[in-house]
Design a protein around this motif. Structure first.
Motif, PDB file in Angstrom:
ATOM      1  N   PHE A  25       0.836  -1.272  -0.034  1.00  0.00           N
ATOM      2  CA  PHE A  25       0.132  -0.159  -0.019  1.00  0.00           C
ATOM      3  C   PHE A  25       0.955   1.199  -0.022  1.00  0.00           C
ATOM      4  CE2 PHE A  25      -2.370   3.490   2.298  1.00  0.00           C
ATOM      5  CZ  PHE A  25      -3.411   3.411   1.735  1.00  0.00           C
ATOM      6  N   GLN A  26       1.914   1.167   0.966  1.00  0.00           N
ATOM      7  CA  GLN A  26       2.569   2.474   0.654  1.00  0.00           C
ATOM      8  C   GLN A  26       3.554   2.663  -0.379  1.00  0.00           C
ATOM      9  OE1 GLN A  26       2.803   4.843   3.542  1.00  0.00           O
ATOM     10  NE2 GLN A  26       4.004   5.880   2.162  1.00  0.00           N
ATOM     11  N   ALA A  27       3.759   1.668  -0.975  1.00  0.00           N
ATOM     12  CA  ALA A  27       4.570   1.387  -2.276  1.00  0.00           C
ATOM     13  C   ALA A  27       3.529   2.296  -3.478  1.00  0.00           C
ATOM     14  CB  ALA A  27       5.114   0.195  -2.722  1.00  0.00           C
ATOM     15  N   ARG A  28       2.273   2.069  -3.124  1.00  0.00           N
ATOM     16  CA  ARG A  28       1.387   2.630  -4.254  1.00  0.00           C
ATOM     17  C   ARG A  28       1.319   4.043  -3.888  1.00  0.00           C
ATOM     18  NH1 ARG A  28      -4.542   0.099  -4.416  1.00  0.00           N
ATOM     19  NH2 ARG A  28      -4.528   2.073  -5.810  1.00  0.00           N
ATOM     20  N   ILE A  29       1.566   4.384  -2.661  1.00  0.00           N
ATOM     21  CA  ILE A  29       1.042   5.877  -2.173  1.00  0.00           C
ATOM     22  C   ILE A  29       2.485   6.613  -2.986  1.00  0.00           C
ATOM     23  CG2 ILE A  29       1.279   7.370  -0.487  1.00  0.00           C
ATOM     24  CD1 ILE A  29      -1.507   6.187  -0.800  1.00  0.00           C
ATOM     25  N   ASP A  30       3.544   5.984  -2.605  1.00  0.00           N
ATOM     26  CA  ASP A  30       4.927   6.622  -2.951  1.00  0.00           C
ATOM     27  C   ASP A  30       4.940   6.794  -4.364  1.00  0.00           C
ATOM     28  OD1 ASP A  30       5.592   6.562  -0.300  1.00  0.00           O
ATOM     29  OD2 ASP A  30       6.802   4.753  -0.512  1.00  0.00           O
ATOM     30  N   ALA A  31       4.307   5.971  -5.403  1.00  0.00           N
ATOM     31  CA  ALA A  31       4.296   5.932  -6.628  1.00  0.00           C
ATOM     32  C   ALA A  31       3.199   6.956  -7.069  1.00  0.00           C
ATOM     33  CB  ALA A  31       4.063   4.472  -7.148  1.00  0.00           C
ATOM     34  N   GLU A  32       2.450   7.610  -6.379  1.00  0.00           N
ATOM     35  CA  GLU A  32       1.533   8.459  -6.588  1.00  0.00           C
ATOM     36  C   GLU A  32       0.196   7.873  -7.400  1.00  0.00           C
ATOM     37  OE1 GLU A  32       1.188  11.873  -5.861  1.00  0.00           O
ATOM     38  OE2 GLU A  32       3.445  11.657  -5.144  1.00  0.00           O
ATOM     39  N   ASP A  33      -0.058   6.481  -6.801  1.00  0.00           N
ATOM     40  CA  ASP A  33      -1.085   5.815  -7.397  1.00  0.00           C
ATOM     41  C   ASP A  33      -2.439   6.102  -6.496  1.00  0.00           C
ATOM     42  OD1 ASP A  33      -2.641   4.188  -8.842  1.00  0.00           O
ATOM     43  OD2 ASP A  33      -1.900   2.298  -7.886  1.00  0.00           O
ATOM     44  N   ARG A  34      -3.427   6.578  -7.047  1.00  0.00           N
ATOM     45  CA  ARG A  34      -4.663   6.780  -6.309  1.00  0.00           C
ATOM     46  C   ARG A  34      -5.340   5.431  -5.664  1.00  0.00           C
ATOM     47  NH1 ARG A  34      -7.235  11.499  -8.501  1.00  0.00           N
ATOM     48  NH2 ARG A  34      -5.702  13.254  -7.571  1.00  0.00           N
ATOM     49  N   VAL A  35      -5.689   5.684  -4.693  1.00  0.00           N
ATOM     50  CA  VAL A  35      -6.289   4.502  -3.911  1.00  0.00           C
ATOM     51  C   VAL A  35      -8.037   4.681  -3.823  1.00  0.00           C
ATOM     52  CG1 VAL A  35      -6.746   3.648  -1.314  1.00  0.00           C
ATOM     53  CG2 VAL A  35      -4.664   4.737  -1.988  1.00  0.00           C
ATOM     54  N   GLU A  36      -8.789   3.837  -4.321  1.00  0.00           N
ATOM     55  CA  GLU A  36     -10.113   3.667  -4.532  1.00  0.00           C
ATOM     56  C   GLU A  36     -10.787   3.030  -3.643  1.00  0.00           C
ATOM     57  OE1 GLU A  36     -11.250   5.725  -6.798  1.00  0.00           O
ATOM     58  OE2 GLU A  36      -9.709   6.129  -7.850  1.00  0.00           O
ATOM     59  N   PRO A  37     -12.342   3.274  -3.378  1.00  0.00           N
ATOM     60  CA  PRO A  37     -12.816   2.556  -2.417  1.00  0.00           C
ATOM     61  C   PRO A  37     -12.706   1.183  -2.438  1.00  0.00           C
ATOM     62  CG  PRO A  37     -14.065   4.259  -3.267  1.00  0.00           C
ATOM     63  CD  PRO A  37     -13.103   4.170  -4.177  1.00  0.00           C
ATOM     64  N   ASN A  38     -12.591   0.487  -3.226  1.00  0.00           N
ATOM     65  CA  ASN A  38     -12.869  -1.002  -3.112  1.00  0.00           C
ATOM     66  C   ASN A  38     -11.182  -1.684  -2.921  1.00  0.00           C
ATOM     67  OD1 ASN A  38     -15.533  -1.363  -3.531  1.00  0.00           O
ATOM     68  ND2 ASN A  38     -15.197  -1.733  -5.633  1.00  0.00           N
ATOM     69  N   ASP A  39     -10.127  -0.799  -3.028  1.00  0.00           N
ATOM     70  CA  ASP A  39      -9.011  -1.260  -2.706  1.00  0.00           C
ATOM     71  C   ASP A  39      -8.703  -1.537  -1.275  1.00  0.00           C
ATOM     72  OD1 ASP A  39      -8.331  -0.580  -5.319  1.00  0.00           O
ATOM     73  OD2 ASP A  39      -7.537   1.298  -5.128  1.00  0.00           O
ATOM     74  N   TRP A  40      -7.435  -2.415  -0.892  1.00  0.00           N
ATOM     75  CA  TRP A  40      -7.281  -2.603   0.409  1.00  0.00           C
ATOM     76  C   TRP A  40      -6.405  -1.326   0.957  1.00  0.00           C
ATOM     77  CZ3 TRP A  40      -3.070  -2.441   3.463  1.00  0.00           C
ATOM     78  CH2 TRP A  40      -3.027  -3.143   4.936  1.00  0.00           C
TER      79      TRP A  40
END
Length: 254
Positions: A25-40
């Motif tokens: 999850f943190q890797a996604r955040i660091d990559a500027e990836d958006r988190v959506e409601p159904n994501d963990w």
């Protein structure tokens, strides 16, 4: 004894699994990836967002009250229509934000009940009295101006529904700020009584508005995690200084 050992083993496996998910999850955040409601997402991330978005929504709704109180007392039909439109916008902002919070698993009714019970906060700026028409100008110019300074970075928030809601909110808030500044401009070019009214409103609202950016960075409880998760892009003190730098020249002009 065997059952206890089995339960302990399963618990350890869950901890390892959750730790791996948190790292991903943190890797996604660091990559500027958006988190959506159904994501963990980590439960703390969900809790932090729910607190922030609901507090924001409550502030938009409560923010209608001091201005709505002036619609019938606005000095002209043009001012009444503009203020009515602004109050309507604020209601819409609250609805967008409650809808964004609902994607995190909390119902709108639950969030409102928490506010009414005093368990959830809203911006204390709306507890200050609006004594004169100049207060409506200052609210538009300074309060909405501070809100814009806080909210523009939220358009790049890591949580998709919040970020998308903020794009429209910020566009509409920019009109509110211009409306408030224009009220102050007219008063500052008016009679001595009108000028004094404008100055008095500025004197009363300036320091409370600066507090809208939150406590100093050294005393902020949630800034570190919110910054790490890219919910927050700038510190409280950075945003406060940007607001002062942008606003003081406008005040000098008035």
């Amino acid at each position: 004894m065997y059952t206890q050992a089995l339960n302990s083993s399963e618990g350890e496996e869950r901890v390892v699994e959750d730790g791996a998910k948190a790292a991903q999850f943190q890797a996604r955040i660091d990559a500027e990836d958006r988190v959506e409601p159904n994501d963990w997402m980590p439960s703390a991330y969900r809790k932090t967002l729910t607190r922030q978005i609901s507090q924001h929504a409550h502030s938009e709704i409560v923010g209608m009250l001091p201005e709505g109180n002036w619609i019938t007392r606005a000095p002209s039909l043009r001012r009444k229509a503009a203020l009515l439109a602004k109050v309507q916008d604020e209601c819409g902002h609250g609805l967008y934000l409650y809808a964004a919070a609902e994607t995190l698993g909390s119902s709108r009714e639950e969030l409102v009940d928490q506010m009414l019970a005093g368990k959830a906060k809203y911006s204390s700026i709306f507890n200050y009295p609006t004594l004169t028409w100049a207060d409506i100008g200052v609210i538009g110019w300074l309060v909405d101006g501070a809100a814009i300074m806080n909210q523009i970075p939220l358009c790049r928030c890591s949580y998709g529904p919040y970020a998308r809601a903020m794009i429209r909110v910020c566009k509409e808030e920019s009109f509110h700020q211009r409306q408030g500044y224009e009220i102050m401009l007219v008063l500052s070019r008016g009679s001595e009584e009108q000028k004094a009214m404008a100055q008095d409103a500025l004197n009363r609202w300036w320091w409370p508005v600066l507090m809208m950016f939150g406590p100093p960075d050294s005393a902020s409880q949630h800034s570190d995690t919110s910054t790490r998760w890219k919910i927050k892009r700038f510190s409280n003190d950075e945003l406060r200084q940007k607001f002062v730098d942008a606003t003081v020249p406008q005040a000098n002009y008035l």
